[in-house]
Each structure stands twice: as C-alpha cells, then as structure tokens.
Scaffold this motif. Sequence first.
Motif, mmCIF file in Angstrom:
data_model
loop_
_atom_site.group_PDB
_atom_site.id
_atom_site.type_symbol
_atom_site.label_atom_id
_atom_site.label_comp_id
_atom_site.label_asym_id
_atom_site.label_seq_id
_atom_site.Cartn_x
_atom_site.Cartn_y
_atom_site.Cartn_z
ATOM 1 N N UNK A 273 5.917 1.837 -1.452
ATOM 2 C CA UNK A 273 4.863 1.927 -0.447
ATOM 3 C C UNK A 273 3.540 1.440 -1.037
ATOM 4 N N UNK A 274 3.274 1.787 -2.289
ATOM 5 C CA UNK A 274 2.058 1.327 -2.970
ATOM 6 C C UNK A 274 2.047 -0.190 -3.096
ATOM 7 N N UNK A 275 3.164 -0.773 -3.495
ATOM 8 C CA UNK A 275 3.238 -2.227 -3.624
ATOM 9 C C UNK A 275 3.043 -2.915 -2.279
ATOM 10 N N UNK A 276 3.721 -2.413 -1.271
ATOM 11 C CA UNK A 276 3.659 -3.026 0.051
ATOM 12 C C UNK A 276 2.246 -3.010 0.618
ATOM 13 N N UNK A 277 1.480 -1.956 0.337
ATOM 14 C CA UNK A 277 0.143 -1.814 0.890
ATOM 15 C C UNK A 277 -0.954 -2.354 -0.023
ATOM 16 N N UNK A 278 -0.608 -2.658 -1.266
ATOM 17 C CA UNK A 278 -1.596 -3.157 -2.224
ATOM 18 C C UNK A 278 -1.603 -4.679 -2.293
ATOM 19 N N UNK A 279 -0.422 -5.259 -2.442
ATOM 20 C CA UNK A 279 -0.324 -6.702 -2.653
ATOM 21 C C UNK A 279 -0.095 -7.402 -1.312
ATOM 22 N N UNK A 280 -1.172 -7.514 -0.571
ATOM 23 C CA UNK A 280 -1.117 -8.063 0.779
ATOM 24 C C UNK A 280 -1.800 -9.429 0.833
ATOM 25 N N UNK A 281 -1.644 -10.079 1.957
ATOM 26 C CA UNK A 281 -2.240 -11.408 2.135
ATOM 27 C C UNK A 281 -3.758 -11.372 1.981
ATOM 28 N N UNK A 282 -4.353 -10.256 2.343
ATOM 29 C CA UNK A 282 -5.803 -10.117 2.233
ATOM 30 C C UNK A 282 -6.288 -10.305 0.796
ATOM 31 N N UNK B 119 -4.671 -12.149 -1.564
ATOM 32 C CA UNK B 119 -3.911 -13.252 -2.136
ATOM 33 C C UNK B 119 -4.649 -13.939 -3.290
ATOM 34 N N UNK B 120 -5.930 -14.196 -3.136
ATOM 35 C CA UNK B 120 -6.685 -14.884 -4.184
ATOM 36 C C UNK B 120 -6.749 -14.065 -5.464
ATOM 37 N N UNK B 121 -6.888 -12.735 -5.327
ATOM 38 C CA UNK B 121 -6.914 -11.867 -6.508
ATOM 39 C C UNK B 121 -5.551 -11.839 -7.181
ATOM 40 N N UNK B 122 -4.496 -11.812 -6.382
ATOM 41 C CA UNK B 122 -3.143 -11.804 -6.935
ATOM 42 C C UNK B 122 -2.865 -13.086 -7.717
ATOM 43 N N UNK C 224 11.712 -6.493 -4.802
ATOM 44 C CA UNK C 224 11.695 -6.425 -3.342
ATOM 45 C C UNK C 224 10.443 -7.052 -2.741
ATOM 46 N N UNK C 225 9.352 -7.080 -3.495
ATOM 47 C CA UNK C 225 8.071 -7.460 -2.925
ATOM 48 C C UNK C 225 7.441 -8.711 -3.535
#
Length: 313
Positions: free
Chosen positions: A91-100, A102-105, A119-120
């Motif tokens: 749940x943390x991964x799904x809500x943390x690494x989002x399209x919003x 993307x540049x930081x990721x 999975x993510x």
Amino acid sequence: MTFADWLAETGARVESDGMAGVCASAYELWIGALRRADRFADPGVNIYDRSWDTLVILDGCRADVLHGIAHEYEFLDTPSTHRSPGSTSYEWMERTFTEEYRKEMERTVQVTANPHSQRFFDDADFRKIDPVWRDAWDETRGTVLARSVTDRAIVAGREKVGTDDRLLVHYMQPHFPSVPAPLMNGVGLDDWLDGSEHAWQGLRRGEFTERDVWLAYVENLRYVLDDVAILLENLDAERVAITADHGNAKGEWGIYGHPNVPLNVLRNVPWFVTSATDHRTRDPDVDSTTDAEPSDETVAERLEALGYADEGT
C-alpha cells in the motif's frame, strides 16, 4: 471478499477448526470494517515532499520502539514522526511511487530487499533499481539479511548515485522473521519460515507471549540499526532520513501485525535526520546487478515467508 464468501469460508473454518475458526473469521470481519475507515483517514505525506538525499526505510518499524532505543545510537538524535500513506509495504509503494512524482523517481537510485517491488516497479521507473531480494534471499532465515542490503547500498552510493540523484535504501528488518531471535519456541522452524506461522498472529492466538514477540522485534531492530551505522560510515550524503514504510500493531484496536487499516500505530512512523560521510571502513565486493528473474511462484513463496500471504498478517 463478499459477505457471502466470508460466510462460506467461516463455515469451512468452523467445521475444521471449531472455535478457532470462529475467532479467525471474526478477526477478518473486524479488519474489513476498519478498512472502510481509510477514506476518512489522514492520507499521509509522500516521502518526496520531504527533504532528503538518502532515505533509509526500516520495514515495519514502530515509531515508539525506535524512539525508545534511539539513545543507543549516536545518529538517532533528532526524534520525530512521519505520517505514512500506507499500512502495508504494498500500500505504501502504490501510494508513494505515483505518476505525480515521476520526475523524482527518475533521479532516485533504489536498493530494496522487499519482494513487493516486483509488483510495482520496473527498471524504467527509477534512475536505477537494485532488487536485492532476487539474488540475496536467505532461504534458511526466510528474509534478506541486513548486510546484503548494506553492501549493495554502499556500492550504489559510490558508483550509481550522481550529483543530482537520491538514494533510497529499503531494509527488510525489523519486519519478522527476527534474524537474531527467530522465536523457535512454540513452532517448528520449517513452519515459521514457510509462512505458516508469524509472530504477531502467533501473539494474537496466544502461541507466543507479548514479551517474547516484543524482545524478538526489538533485537531485530537493533540488528538492522547496527548495519545502518555501517552504511553511514561508507556513504556521502548531507541529509539522511531514517523512517519506515509502516508500523506494526500488537493488539491496538484488536489488531495484530499490519493489515491495510488506517490505525495510527501503523501510519505514524519514525523520522530521524542525520548525515553520512564515506570513511571507507567497508569495501564490499559485490555484483550489484543480477540477470536472474525469479518465477512468480518464487516471489509468492518469499512474500509468504514474510507473512504477506494473508492480508491479515
């Protein structure tokens, strides 16, 4: 799961386990009820909305426990908390690494021991990702040892992280199984490692005492913090934040472990800030890449060993 499915499963459990089956189904029903409160809960703060050069994730770390032993470690001298957006790793991964974000990721180098990463994430999501669990899984202990993560993070910090990049290091501890104190009493080691039994649920069922589980959990936290200390001596980072993806419950609101329900004990995690200087006290000889792709079955087995086969664990 629909209510009809729950009734059918409850009937099967009662037939096979008697009152224990009734208790297990009642527990699942309670978790389902609490889960509905998520829409009203504080959504938390994304890690990318906070300032850090290196972020150390201690999987399943309770804020009160880390605060309680912080005096044992010089680098834990700025105690505070952070509101996580999730109560479980996935749940943390799904809500943390989002399209919003993307540049930081794309400028983040991630070294992770958590099998949920498959999975993510894929290689294109980050500047670089090193899924340590793929080739450093310890079959005997049913987890990824802290030193494997530390060594790969040191290599990543020295060889992969650029001037404008961030480093995220995700340890599996203090998440059970406990490496220094595996709680063999009351359950066979084989059963413990194959996912049949887990500490928090064993506590709920009365198979372990709270003291045994608590001591094993604290020792597992000290075990990983000893490695964090090594990491901080072999990394250059002006601002290192030490936090968790989620916490763990030991009976608060009748909940044990970390199902995806929005309890404060699961969402309010520690946040410490320190720095790191590479004194070259350790020179790991590791290959930080792997071409081996574990099968879906292998991934499932490793998640089960960590207690993720059942959302209630």
